[in-house]
Design an enzyme around this catalytic site. Structure first.
Site, short mmCIF file in Angstrom:
data_model
loop_
_atom_site.label_atom_id
_atom_site.label_comp_id
_atom_site.label_asym_id
_atom_site.label_seq_id
_atom_site.Cartn_x
_atom_site.Cartn_y
_atom_site.Cartn_z
CG ASP A 80 32.31 32.27 8.94
OD1 ASP A 80 31.09 32.09 8.81
OD2 ASP A 80 33.13 31.34 9.10
CD GLU B 83 28.04 32.65 11.28
OE1 GLU B 83 27.31 31.73 10.89
OE2 GLU B 83 29.28 32.52 11.35
#
Ligand SMILES: *[C@@H]1O[C@H](CO)[C@@H](O)[C@H](O)[C@H]1NC(C)=O
Ligand SMILES: *[C@@H]1O[C@H](CO)[C@@H](O)[C@H](O)[C@H]1NC(C)=O
Ligand SMILES: *[C@@H]1O[C@H](CO)[C@@H](O)[C@H](O)[C@H]1NC(C)=O
Ligand SMILES: *[C@@H]1O[C@H](CO)[C@@H](O)[C@H](O)[C@H]1NC(C)=O
Ligand SMILES: *[C@@H]1O[C@H](CO)[C@@H](O)[C@H](O)[C@H]1NC(C)=O
Length: 510
Positions: A218, A242
């Site tokens: 993330d 990400e």
């Protein structure tokens, strides 16, 4: 002696689970939002008001019981929400306060191990979402009581507070804090060698303790780049980051730090084209931006995560309800160069808007396996899995654009040729003459989506019947041998297949 044998066996097991980029390239991933997939009690009538931003009751056990829903759609890996312990009400898993404990709402360590082994026994991989950028504390940033964090319980482990004001400033992105006055997100000082060492030890532990096969990382753009190579080496498994940014020249260079990134540049292009906001040349530019790696630093397009929905963005059907458009987008995504990722609910044509609306409970669909997009997704995975198993080089072919107009595009990746359209379901029926397909003359070609059958002409081309804006996936008949796609054999005598064998359109047995 016994000790040595045990150690050898243990290290062998370790190797089995340590799935690398090469192991992942052939996979296709189903993204589970753990709190919203399935409950332990299997209750599909349980309410879930997404607007409340509260737990709805999904668990690892619930997921384990429903793995066949995912496997029968042809997926070979499952990505789950972060597993770490969270501040109150953080149903999404991105507000952790203890790296070494699990989110008890989702289950126990035993449940998680059981999920991992259930996946492995079905030949599937487990991908876990992780958050190396921050911890969480429910207060304003200046009120964080670091002693109450369970790991990194000292301000020295964090960058000192500053808000991210200018998102164009990379230093700010990396060193300042995400979050707000409801939820402070203390920014882990990953550029400090001692902190980095603790993070590396944590990820090594997490991967082996829970038998994890891959990581989705993330908020990558909020962490210093140099942190990642040693971190991913310590993890010893495939890393997909990400980087939520559409500029190819910003996002793709992160592939130098880790195996893969989520293909956000392509995401924007796919949604624009198939939501009829731009024409096919948009995709031509997007595909070129990863092929031309000198320009963008894109290292390997066959490892990028290809998607067009997730838990952070409005769903496709929130913008258009046209089924042929979403089918084209799915076909492009799943038969392209990257590792396909489908977010739970796409297959049920869920239509939620931006976060939190796109986080609907999947159980409200009753896990319907006869819905049109469930079947379409299954078909695309079936084709891809078959070609991959028959012809390993398929994965290394990079998609070639054979021809395009504003509304149609012809593509080839190894044995699979596709014709895509963004005209929508109200488009008339018409005949498209293919260009550059190079089929073997005189052979038979199937559109595996409709089982329409075509004879190859003297130029190696076919006249494709374009119907209601539907996508077309062309494969030579001999390539389908050994699959259950458009086959006469398996269904011989069955009315479902008679039309196929007779040379007309038919249906699939899913
Ligand atoms: C970026 O932000 C940092 C930290 O706030 C600051 O020192 C630096 O001057 C900024 N750089 C630019 C180009 O604005
Ligand atoms: C990256 O691409 C964007 C637009 O595509 C452009 O505006 C920008 O100048 C590029 N940046 C670099 C560093 O090349
Ligand atoms: C799209 O999402 C918004 C919420 O963000 C919702 O109000 C709207 O009804 C959705 N549209 C459709 C077609 O479902
Ligand atoms: C499943 O989807 C099909 C096709 O959309 C529909 O006809 C059927 O009623 C659905 N079944 C359930 C249980 O919702
Ligand atoms: C697609 O749109 C672009 C920009 O709007 C335009 O320049 C181009 O001519 C269009 N391409 C085709 C094939 O129509």
């Amino acid at each position: 002696m016994r000790f040595f044998i045990t150690a050898a066996v243990a290290s062998l097991l370790q190797t089995c689970f340590a799935a690398t980029a090469t192991d992942w390239r052939s996979r296709s991933i189903y993204q589970v939002f753990t709190d919203r997939f399935a409950r332990t009690d299997g209750n599909t009538a349980a309410p879930c008001n997404v607007a409340n931003n509260l737990y709805c009751g999904g668990t690892w056990k619930g997921l384990e019981k429903k793995l066949d829903y995912i496997k029968n759609m042809g997926f070979t890996a499952v990505w789950i929400s972060p597993i770490t312990a969270q501040v109150a009400n953080a149903y999404h898993g991105y507000y952790q306060n203890d790296l070494y404990s699990l989110n008890t709402h989702f289950g126990t360590a035993r449940d998680l191990r059981s999920l991992a082994s259930a996946l492995h026994s079905k030949g599937m991989y487990l991908m876990v979402d992780i958050v190396p950028n921050h911890m969480a504390f429910a207060s304003c940033p200046d009120k964080v009581d670091f002693r109450r964090l369970k790991t990194f319980n000292h301000p020295d482990k964090f960058h000192s507070y500053c808000p991210i004001k200018n998102t164009g400033n990379q230093t700010e992105l990396e060193d300042c804090w995400l979050g707000d006055c409801n939820m402070a997100l203390p920014d882990i000082k990953t550029d400090d060698p001692l902190v980095a060492r603790e993070m590396n030890a944590w990820i090594r532990w997490l991967v082996s303790a829970h038998n994890v096969d891959g990581l989705r990382i993330d908020s990558v753009k909020n962490v210093n780049k140099a942190f990642f190579p040693p971190f991913c080496r310590a993890a010893g498994v495939f890393c997909m980051g990400e980087v939520s940014e559409g500029h190819a020249n910003y996002t793709y260079p992160y592939q130098k730090q880790m195996d893969s990134v989520l293909d956000y540049p392509l995401y924007y292009s796919i949604t624009r084209v198939f939501q009829q906001k731009s024409n096919m040349s948009d995709l031509v530019v997007a595909l070129a931006s990863c092929t031309d790696n000198q320009e963008t630093g894109c290292k390997d397009p066959t490892l990028l995560g290809a998607f067009f929905e997730n838990h952070d963005n409005p769903r496709f059907a929130n913008v258009t309800q046209d089924l042929s458009l979403v089918k084209n987008a799915l076909t492009f995504t799943m038969l392209g160069d990257g590792i396909p990722i489908v977010y739970q609910g796409q297959e049920q044509n869920f239509a939620g808007g931006d976060d939190p609306w796109c986080r609907e409970a999947l159980w409200s669909s009753q896990f319907n396996t006869t819905s049109p997009l469930y079947k379409h997704t299954a078909l695309l995975n079936n084709i891809r899995n078959h070609i991959v198993s028959e012809s390993a080089p398929y994965l290394s072919y990079q998609t070639r654009i054979l021809a395009y107009t504003a509304t149609e595009m012809q593509l080839r990746k190894g044995a699979i040729r596709t014709v895509l359209s963004n005209q929508g379901e109200h488009a008339p029926t018409w005949a498209l003459k293919t260009q550059g397909m190079e089929f073997e003359k005189g052979k038979t070609v199937f559109d595996v989506l409709s089982c329409a059958r075509y004879g190859v002409d003297g130029n190696g081309e076919v006249d494709v019947n374009m119907r209601s804006g539907e996508p077309v996936v062309l494969v030579e008949e001999n390539v389908l041998r050994g699959s259950d796609l458009c086959t006469c054999e398996r269904g011989r005598g069955s009315p479902r297949y008679r039309t196929v064998c007779g040379g007309e359109r038919g249906t699939h047995d899913l």
